[in-house]
Motif scaffolding. Structure first.
Motif, PDB file in Angstrom:
ATOM      1  N   GLU A  75       0.909  -1.170  -0.013  1.00 25.06           N
ATOM      2  CA  GLU A  75      -0.073   0.008  -0.092  1.00 25.06           C
ATOM      3  C   GLU A  75       0.842   1.207   0.024  1.00 25.06           C
ATOM      4  N   ASP A  76       0.553   2.283  -0.824  1.00 18.59           N
ATOM      5  CA  ASP A  76       1.079   3.623  -0.930  1.00 18.59           C
ATOM      6  C   ASP A  76       2.613   3.484  -1.551  1.00 18.59           C
ATOM      7  N   THR A  77       2.982   2.302  -2.277  1.00 19.89           N
ATOM      8  CA  THR A  77       4.099   2.191  -3.149  1.00 19.89           C
ATOM      9  C   THR A  77       3.856   2.507  -4.625  1.00 19.89           C
ATOM     10  N   ILE A  78       4.613   2.696  -5.268  1.00 15.22           N
ATOM     11  CA  ILE A  78       4.353   3.372  -6.620  1.00 15.22           C
ATOM     12  C   ILE A  78       5.012   2.412  -7.763  1.00 15.22           C
ATOM     13  N   PHE A  79       4.747   2.592  -8.953  1.00 20.55           N
ATOM     14  CA  PHE A  79       5.176   1.936 -10.064  1.00 20.55           C
ATOM     15  C   PHE A  79       6.288   3.149 -10.369  1.00 20.55           C
ATOM     16  N   HIS A  80       7.555   2.843 -10.419  1.00 17.37           N
ATOM     17  CA  HIS A  80       8.755   3.568 -10.318  1.00 17.37           C
ATOM     18  C   HIS A  80       9.335   3.443 -11.758  1.00 17.37           C
ATOM     19  N   ARG A  81       9.099   2.296 -12.424  1.00 11.84           N
ATOM     20  CA  ARG A  81      10.058   2.050 -13.657  1.00 11.84           C
ATOM     21  C   ARG A  81       9.085   1.536 -14.688  1.00 11.84           C
ATOM     22  N   ILE A  82       8.967   2.445 -16.053  1.00  6.63           N
ATOM     23  CA  ILE A  82       8.039   1.961 -17.022  1.00  6.63           C
ATOM     24  C   ILE A  82       8.902   2.272 -18.309  1.00  6.63           C
ATOM     25  N   VAL A  83       8.834   1.104 -18.843  1.00  4.52           N
ATOM     26  CA  VAL A  83       9.487   1.149 -20.194  1.00  4.52           C
ATOM     27  C   VAL A  83       8.571   0.672 -20.996  1.00  4.52           C
ATOM     28  N   PRO A  84       8.101   1.554 -22.239  1.00  4.57           N
ATOM     29  CA  PRO A  84       7.074   1.036 -23.157  1.00  4.57           C
ATOM     30  C   PRO A  84       7.412   0.049 -23.833  1.00  4.57           C
ATOM     31  N   THR A 175       7.554   9.652 -18.905  1.00  5.60           N
ATOM     32  CA  THR A 175       8.761   9.604 -17.891  1.00  5.60           C
ATOM     33  C   THR A 175       9.719  10.580 -17.825  1.00  5.60           C
ATOM     34  N   GLU A 176      10.511  10.354 -16.858  1.00  7.36           N
ATOM     35  CA  GLU A 176      11.802  11.443 -17.019  1.00  7.36           C
ATOM     36  C   GLU A 176      12.849  10.594 -15.868  1.00  7.36           C
ATOM     37  N   TYR A 177      14.057  11.369 -16.108  1.00  9.13           N
ATOM     38  CA  TYR A 177      15.216  10.867 -15.152  1.00  9.13           C
ATOM     39  C   TYR A 177      14.869  11.423 -13.740  1.00  9.13           C
ATOM     40  N   SER A 178      15.096  10.412 -12.883  1.00  4.30           N
ATOM     41  CA  SER A 178      14.755  10.749 -11.460  1.00  4.30           C
ATOM     42  C   SER A 178      16.400  10.689 -10.831  1.00  4.30           C
ATOM     43  N   LEU A 179      16.741  12.055 -10.131  1.00  2.00           N
ATOM     44  CA  LEU A 179      17.744  12.310  -9.300  1.00  2.00           C
ATOM     45  C   LEU A 179      17.771  11.337  -8.100  1.00  2.00           C
ATOM     46  N   ARG A 180      16.586  11.492  -7.523  1.00  2.00           N
ATOM     47  CA  ARG A 180      16.620  10.466  -6.133  1.00  2.00           C
ATOM     48  C   ARG A 180      16.875   8.908  -6.484  1.00  2.00           C
ATOM     49  N   LEU A 181      16.301   8.663  -7.590  1.00  2.00           N
ATOM     50  CA  LEU A 181      16.629   7.265  -7.666  1.00  2.00           C
ATOM     51  C   LEU A 181      17.803   6.765  -8.656  1.00  2.00           C
ATOM     52  N   ASN A 182      18.283   8.116  -9.401  1.00  2.00           N
ATOM     53  CA  ASN A 182      19.440   7.845 -10.055  1.00  2.00           C
ATOM     54  C   ASN A 182      19.058   6.989 -11.341  1.00  2.00           C
ATOM     55  N   ALA A 183      17.921   7.002 -11.870  1.00  2.00           N
ATOM     56  CA  ALA A 183      17.404   6.127 -12.801  1.00  2.00           C
ATOM     57  C   ALA A 183      16.621   6.765 -13.954  1.00  2.00           C
ATOM     58  N   ASN A 184      16.335   6.371 -15.104  1.00  2.00           N
ATOM     59  CA  ASN A 184      15.518   6.783 -16.240  1.00  2.00           C
ATOM     60  C   ASN A 184      13.975   6.095 -15.919  1.00  2.00           C
ATOM     61  N   ASN A 185      13.067   6.475 -16.860  1.00  2.00           N
ATOM     62  CA  ASN A 185      11.894   5.687 -17.176  1.00  2.00           C
ATOM     63  C   ASN A 185      11.035   5.859 -15.757  1.00  2.00           C
ATOM     64  N   VAL A 186      11.240   7.137 -15.123  1.00  2.00           N
ATOM     65  CA  VAL A 186      10.323   7.218 -13.791  1.00  2.00           C
ATOM     66  C   VAL A 186       9.157   8.110 -14.043  1.00  2.00           C
ATOM     67  N   PRO A 187       7.975   7.626 -13.956  1.00  2.00           N
ATOM     68  CA  PRO A 187       6.732   8.251 -14.332  1.00  2.00           C
ATOM     69  C   PRO A 187       6.819   9.807 -13.570  1.00  2.00           C
TER      70      PRO A 187
END
Length: 202
Positions: A75-84, A175-187
């Motif tokens: 609960e209250d978690t996210i889908f953090h990585r989306i690659v079309p 999606t975009e690059y996230s500094l917090r996650l240091n990752a691409n493909n973040v909604p």
């Protein structure tokens, strides 16, 4: 002698029943233990999804997933990585990108005969094959590259039975690059799991 023996036997019986209570499993196997194909409803901010899990072929993985569901840990978690055209992954972070605690890693059941086909659900992991714990993903394509071959693959443990269109829509969000996650493909707009519920057996 009989007077002494009876209380002693009663005490042993009580001790045995107490031990049985204490030994009750809390690893997900206690959730609908006689149901080989439990269904879980995943309520998200984009709509509801129902998955049917395959406990017969992926017992370790299904019980692990049900353990998190039972503890309301998704609960209250996210889908953090989306690659079309590939995957929609989540279950590990809050909307603030704080990592959630997890139970121990599980054995990789990728050789169970289930394959990473369109609209299946599978476990995410690190590079080591046996590092899956709480994160999972939906395949939004037939991803044969994720199946076991010369290397360990990714363990599939169920299939979407309702809400395929919701997952398809998720796969197309911006999606975009996230500094917090240091990752691409973040909604850009968080897709949040509001609730997961184990549905009554069919």
């Amino acid at each position: 002698m009989k007077k002494i023996l009876l209380p002693l036997l009663t005490a042993i019986a009580l001790l045995g029943s107490s031990s049985a209570v204490l030994a009750k499993k809390d690893d997900g196997s206690q959730v609908q233990p006689d149901n080989y194909y439990p269904r879980v409803k995943i309520e998200t901010t984009m709509g509801d999804i129902v998955v049917e899990l395959d406990r017969r072929r992926a017992p370790i993985t299904v019980n692990n997933f049900l353990r998190y569901v039972d503890k309301r840990a998704y609960e209250d978690t996210i889908f953090h990585r989306i690659v079309p055209g590939f995957v929609v992954q989540g279950g590990g972070y809050t909307a603030d990108f704080d990592g959630k605690s997890n139970f121990p890693d599980i054995f990789n059941e990728s050789g169970n005969g289930l394959t990473n086909d369109l609209h299946t659900i599978a476990m995410a992991r690190q590079g080591d094959p046996h590092t899956a714990n709480r994160q999972f993903f939906f395949n939004v394509n037939d991803n044969s590259s994720l199946n076991p071959g010369r290397d360990w693959g990714y363990a599939v443990f169920g299939v979407i039975v309702e809400g395929e269109d919701i997952v398809d829509a998720m796969s197309e969000v911006e999606t975009e690059y996230s500094l917090r996650l240091n990752a691409n493909n973040v909604p850009i707009e968080p897709i949040v799991i509001k609730k997961m519920t184990v549905l009554p057996p069919l």
